[in-house]
Design an enzyme around this catalytic site. Structure first.
Site, PDB file in Angstrom:
ATOM      1  N   HIS A  23     -18.105   3.623  -4.349  1.00 32.91           N
ATOM      2  CA  HIS A  23     -17.753   2.983  -5.622  1.00 32.91           C
ATOM      3  C   HIS A  23     -18.966   2.432  -6.370  1.00 32.91           C
ATOM      4  O   HIS A  23     -19.070   2.564  -7.587  1.00 32.91           O
ATOM      5  CB  HIS A  23     -16.762   1.839  -5.376  1.00 32.91           C
ATOM      6  CG  HIS A  23     -15.351   2.300  -5.224  1.00 32.91           C
ATOM      7  ND1 HIS A  23     -14.342   1.920  -6.075  1.00 32.91           N
ATOM      8  CD2 HIS A  23     -14.778   3.124  -4.320  1.00 32.91           C
ATOM      9  CE1 HIS A  23     -13.213   2.486  -5.709  1.00 32.91           C
ATOM     10  NE2 HIS A  23     -13.444   3.212  -4.631  1.00 32.91           N
ATOM     11  N   ASP A 121     -15.520  -2.760 -11.466  1.00 33.79           N
ATOM     12  CA  ASP A 121     -14.683  -1.770 -10.789  1.00 33.79           C
ATOM     13  C   ASP A 121     -13.235  -2.125 -11.100  1.00 33.79           C
ATOM     14  O   ASP A 121     -12.846  -3.303 -11.090  1.00 33.79           O
ATOM     15  CB  ASP A 121     -14.940  -1.834  -9.278  1.00 33.79           C
ATOM     16  CG  ASP A 121     -14.325  -0.670  -8.530  1.00 33.79           C
ATOM     17  OD1 ASP A 121     -13.077  -0.585  -8.511  1.00 33.79           O
ATOM     18  OD2 ASP A 121     -15.061   0.157  -7.970  1.00 33.79           O
TER      19      ASP A 121
END
Length: 459
Positions: A23, A121
């Site tokens: 990520h 995120d």
């Protein structure tokens, strides 16, 4: 390089990275690009020390306006891990709101600028509240594809329509009630949507995220509009601003900056000696490895099929390979602990990518025009594998869902030799061309990058 239309000189962007899996790296890649385009904006990058050390160990070339900060990992002092899957992730997610709040406050004082934008995120759904409290905008990065984003946004609708109690008898049903998901089956959805642990910390995070994201000023993805036009159209109607800015693998190469390829095991030199579209490249990402029995089946299928191969396999897993396999296949292929995936998938000798179907891997394969043999494990991987096989028709899922010697041989033969393999290759090449157009100077992703810069900097 584009510039923001009216750069705000006191802009301060708090970048909140999710420190697990793959990520943080793409979020950093996007942050670098934005920081280079908006040099008067400060980007404060918040991530755990462990994740930061892996991100910044190789490359010291960071724009001066990116400040890197370590945050706590959420593991209480003296905590003893019970060995549960996702335990570290759950601890971090539970502690994250307070960890980020206190660190951002300290950095605002240090920098002398209030945060004007939260660039996070998408997992961090609590950023919606934080941004409101701070009078800042919220821009969220969904690191997977539009299909899984839809699954999480429509979780309540899927549960109501399918029925959680009836789900076992409806696994083959399709999600025809969601625009763009007509060929997706219930069993392809990620765990926590309608089956599996619905009440775990992680499942709850994804559910809350689906509910919170429409509040974001913008949601952006590493994808391109032409890959899923129906999904793109639908998601545009849901979010305030929905921006596909990928494929990042092509965007990086189109930036014109030549970087030395890290290839410690000589994979690319070996590829130069191979025939056009003949090599099977095998990798299952950084998180998952097939169980030992399947590793044996892969090795046996490769050896018996005589297909040339590059297999990226961690050293600790090489003990599971059949005795003598490495010696017997020394001329046929390479087994290496790490391989330059993006470059291998761009190489004209690569004929098929054997993959777990993580989103980054799928998009890198599309960027290289390479068909896939899919072995999904969890999360969005089944959704991506289904799209590869029946939506885009650029590959196939491994027969019966797991590797066997005979099943893998048949898959290799079908993709590399048979006529429908040629069709997959043709479809993959068409998508590759659309991807290249998207990142070109007048392409959809290039235009969307300008929109992202505007959303982040001009708040």
């Amino acid at each position: 390089m584009y510039k923001p239309s009216e750069p705000t000189s006191d802009s301060h962007v708090a970048v909140l990275a999710f420190p697990f899996g793959t990520h943080a790296a793409p979020l950093l890649s996007v942050t670098r690009r934005l920081a280079s385009a908006a040099p008067s904006t400060v980007f404060s990058f918040f991530n755990t020390a462990q994740s930061n050390s892996s991100l910044f160990s190789e490359d010291g070339d960071i724009p001066a306006n990116i400040r890197v900060h370590d945050v706590a990992d959420g593991v209480p002092e003296g905590y003893v891990f019970a060995g549960r899957p996702q335990e570290a992730i759950e601890l971090f997610l539970e502690a994250a709101p307070e960890i980020f709040r206190s660190k951002i406050a300290a950095v605002e004082t240090e920098v002398g600028r209030k945060v004007t934008c939260m660039l996070t995120d998408a997992f961090f759904w609590f950023a919606a509240e934080m941004a409101t409290e701070m009078k800042a905008s919220w821009v969220a990065f969904w690191t997977a594809g539009p299909n899984s984003l839809s699954a999480h946004f429509y979780t309540d609708l899927i549960r109501e329509t399918i029925g959680i109690k009836e789900v076992d008898g409806r696994m083959e049903d399709t999600l025809e009630f969601i625009s763009g998901m007509e060929k997706i089956r219930v069993k392809d959805t990620p765990e926590g949507v309608v089956f599996g642990p619905l009440d775990s910390v992680f499942s709850n995070t994804l559910h809350q995220m689906g509910l919170a994201l429409p509040r974001a000023n913008a949601v952006f993805l590493n994808s391109f509009e032409e890959l899923d036009p129906v999904l793109t159209h639908n998601l545009r109607s849901i979010f305030k601003r929905y921006l596909n800015i990928g494929p990042l693998a092509l965007l990086s190469s189109s930036a014109g900056k030549e970087t030395l390829v890290h290839d410690p095991h000589g994979c690319l030199a070996w590829m130069e000696r191979q025939s056009l579209a003949s090599v099977a490249y095998i990798s299952f990402g950084t998180v998952m490895t097939p169980p030992p029995g399947e590793l044996v089946a892969i090795a046996q299928g490769l050896e018996s099929s005589k297909v040339p191969f590059v297999w990226s396999l961690k050293e600790r897993n090489m003990v599971h390979l059949p005795e003598g396999f490495l010696d017997r296949t020394r001329e046929q292929g390479l087994v290496v602990p790490w391989a330059p995936q993006v470059e291998l998938l761009k190489h004209e000798a690569t004929g098929v990518f054997v993959t777990h179907c993580g989103w980054n891997s799928v998009l890198e394969s599309v960027s290289g025009g390479v068909p896939m043999i899919c072995r999904p494990f969890f999360g969005d991987q089944r959704l991506n594998g289904r799209a590869v096989e029946v939506v885009w028709e650029i590959g196939m899922t491994i027969i019966n869902g797991v590797f066997t010697k005979e099943g893998f041989e048949k898959c290799l033969d079908r993709v590399l030799v048979q006529d429908d393999g040629k069709k997959m290759k043709g479809n993959a090449k068409k998508l590759q061309e659309l991807a290249q157009e998207a990142v070109s100077m007048k392409g959809s992703s290039f235009e969307n990058l300008k929109g992202l810069l505007d959303a982040v900097v001009n708040t």
